[in-house]
Design a protein around this motif. Structure first.
Motif, PDB file in Angstrom:
ATOM      1  N   THR A  49       0.836  -1.206   0.000  1.00 43.58           N
ATOM      2  CA  THR A  49       0.000   0.000   0.000  1.00 43.58           C
ATOM      3  C   THR A  49       0.869   1.253   0.000  1.00 43.58           C
ATOM      4  OG1 THR A  49      -1.801  -1.151   1.120  1.00 43.58           O
ATOM      5  CG2 THR A  49      -1.805   1.254   1.261  1.00 43.58           C
ATOM      6  N   ARG A  52       2.237   1.770  -3.481  1.00 44.43           N
ATOM      7  CA  ARG A  52       1.184   2.291  -4.368  1.00 44.43           C
ATOM      8  C   ARG A  52       0.898   3.755  -4.070  1.00 44.43           C
ATOM      9  NH1 ARG A  52      -3.982  -1.076  -4.143  1.00 44.43           N
ATOM     10  NH2 ARG A  52      -4.617   0.474  -5.662  1.00 44.43           N
ATOM     11  N   LEU A  53       0.927   4.124  -2.806  1.00 53.63           N
ATOM     12  CA  LEU A  53       0.694   5.513  -2.412  1.00 53.63           C
ATOM     13  C   LEU A  53       1.787   6.422  -2.979  1.00 53.63           C
ATOM     14  CD1 LEU A  53      -0.814   7.697  -0.832  1.00 53.63           C
ATOM     15  CD2 LEU A  53       0.469   6.992   1.206  1.00 53.63           C
ATOM     16  N   ARG A  92      -7.395   8.877  -5.378  1.00 57.02           N
ATOM     17  CA  ARG A  92      -6.660   7.627  -5.099  1.00 57.02           C
ATOM     18  C   ARG A  92      -5.678   7.820  -3.944  1.00 57.02           C
ATOM     19  NH1 ARG A  92      -5.526   6.459 -11.315  1.00 57.02           N
ATOM     20  NH2 ARG A  92      -7.577   5.636 -11.878  1.00 57.02           N
ATOM     21  N   LEU A  96      -5.713   5.691  -0.540  1.00 56.76           N
ATOM     22  CA  LEU A  96      -4.532   4.923  -0.137  1.00 56.76           C
ATOM     23  C   LEU A  96      -3.976   5.395   1.208  1.00 56.76           C
ATOM     24  CD1 LEU A  96      -2.788   4.479  -3.594  1.00 56.76           C
ATOM     25  CD2 LEU A  96      -3.802   2.681  -2.167  1.00 56.76           C
ATOM     26  N   LYS A  99      -6.249   3.837   3.707  1.00 57.47           N
ATOM     27  CA  LYS A  99      -5.967   2.399   3.749  1.00 57.47           C
ATOM     28  C   LYS A  99      -4.677   2.134   4.524  1.00 57.47           C
ATOM     29  CE  LYS A  99      -5.386  -1.588   0.702  1.00 57.47           C
ATOM     30  NZ  LYS A  99      -5.412  -2.046  -0.701  1.00 57.47           N
TER      31      LYS A  99
END
Length: 188
Positions: A49, A52-53, A92, A96, A99
């Motif tokens: 995560t 991706r962030l 997004r 993220l 998350k």
């Protein structure tokens, strides 16, 4: 997260036979290994995560830079497209970040529970009962009081009203019914 393992620890601690305790502690060690692997999975998911962030944040910065360049040359079509993509990447990034926060909290919780269970297992293996600081200690004391031969057994400091003498089978059936009710209440 590790409710089943914690229940097994409590069950193991109530056994007095050292041979049986040793036999069962081997299975408990295996369960602790599985719990440690689950924690590693949580760490891996958190790392994924975070990667991706970082990627989304970089994309957002790129889109905003392009939007600024397009605005400088007065290219309104490119500015509009860049605004749309910037909004998508910003959304997004926000998701993220949320998350990542939740995954970090879940990992912290799992690590605390694992450490607590590890300490309980060490105490059990050394022959001592685990500490009764678990959230359902009161429910366990209530069930133990119902199973005891003393009809005035204390539950959370309060005495139960005098009850007619019941057979052990009746007390066990009552305790099982209450335990099933508690499990339903806690969604187990």
């Amino acid at each position: 997260m590790f409710d089943e393992l914690r229940d097994s620890l409590r069950h193991l601690s109530s056994r007095l036979d050292p041979d049986e305790r040793r036999r069962m502690s081997g299975g408990m060690r295996d369960a602790m290994v599985h719990a440690k692997l689950a924690i590693q999975d949580l760490r891996t998911a958190l790392t994924t995560t975070e990667a991706r962030l970082r990627t989304e944040q970089a994309e957002l910065e790129t889109v905003r830079r392009r939007q600024g360049l397009a605005a400088q040359i007065d290219d309104q079509e490119t500015v509009a497209i860049a605004e749309r993509f910037a909004a998508q990447h910003a959304e997004r990034v926000a998701v993220l970040e949320a998350k990542r926060m939740v995954q970090q909290q879940e990992l912290d919780l799992a690590e605390r529970e694992y450490e607590s269970m590890s300490a309980d297992l060490k105490r059990i293996m050394s022959g001592f009962a685990p500490e009764a600081s678990s959230p359902d200690a009161a429910a366990r004391r209530e069930v133990e009081a119902l199973l005891s031969d003393d009809p005035l057994a204390a539950v959370d400091g309060a005495e139960l009203p005098p009850a007619p003498r019941r057979s052990r089978a009746e007390r066990e059936a009552d305790a099982e019914a209450r335990l099933a009710d508690l499990k339903r209440q806690f969604g187990k």
